[in-house]
Write an enzyme that holds these catalytic residues in place. Structure first.
Site: not given
Ligand code: SAM
Length: 190
Positions: A34-36, A62, A79, A104, A144
């Site tokens: 949740g940081a972004w 997420d 998803d 991200d 990203k």
């Molecule tokens: N930006 C976030 C923050 O600042 O807190 C960190 C994100 S983390 C690097 C990547 C996230 O992408 C993970 O929590 C993962 O569960 C999510 N993710 C991956 N594939 C996904 C999908 N198909 N649908 C939704 N979320 C997905």
């Protein structure tokens, strides 16, 4: 206090390009922890804390559970590639439109560089598909990706839909990491 260091990448990019403005509606794809979203809440004023400014909206999604955050609506355990998700996102956005889409997202790493690259590009392409449906003209998309052979395909797709597309490597991103961001600005229909 941010939930994750990744916040600093978005802060750095937004300080330079000013994509998040008070009153904006933002979709944060892959929002956990949740940081972004914390950064987006502050910058679009979605808590309405600054009463002199318009109040924005932040919707995060997420696969994982996202701990509630003041000023954000979260779709946990969902998803982004699931077509059913879209209707839910739309219902949470004023006028069913977004000004900014952030991603991200990262797939679970398989350890196979090519495969991980391909999976993340596919996730980004679904974000582009979402943008085509919900982004307001003039809107922006930040995603990203991990560099590799298919990045040009993503870039081509973005260039067909946005006036300005650039690659960003934030200082806050580890040097060894292959992660890069596309910032696509000024959305226009195909
Ligand atoms: N930006 C976030 C923050 O600042 O807190 C960190 C994100 S983390 C690097 C990547 C996230 O992408 C993970 O929590 C993962 O569960 C999510 N993710 C991956 N594939 C996904 C999908 N198909 N649908 C939704 N979320 C997905």
């Amino acid at each position: 206090n941010y939930r994750c260091r990744s916040a600093f990448k978005l802060l750095e990019i937004d300080d330079k390009f000013n994509i998040l403005r008070p009153g904006h509606s933002v979709i944060d794809c892959g929002a956990a922890p949740g940081a972004w979203s914390q950064v987006a809440v502050q910058r679009v004023n979605s808590t309405g804390e600054h009463m002199e400014n318009p109040r924005g909206t932040v919707v995060g999604i997420d696969l994982l559970r996202i701990t509630p955050l003041d000023g954000a609506h979260f779709l946990s355990n969902q998803d982004i590639t699931d077509p059913a998700t879209e209707a839910q996102l739309l219902s949470l956005l004023p006028d069913a439109r977004a000004d900014v889409i952030l991603s991200d997202m990262a797939p679970n790493a398989s350890g196979l560089r090519e495969l991980d690259h391909e999976r993340l590009i596919n996730l980004c392409l679904s974000v582009v598909g979402l943008a085509e449906k919900v982004l307001r003209p003039g809107g922006s998309l930040l995603c990203k990706y991990w560099d590799g052979a298919l990045a040009h395909k993503l870039q081509t797709n973005l260039s067909q839909l946005f006036q300005d597309v650039r690659t960003i490597k934030p200082k806050a991103s580890r040097k060894e990491s292959a992660e890069l961001f596309y910032l696509a600005r000024t959305f226009r229909k195909r």
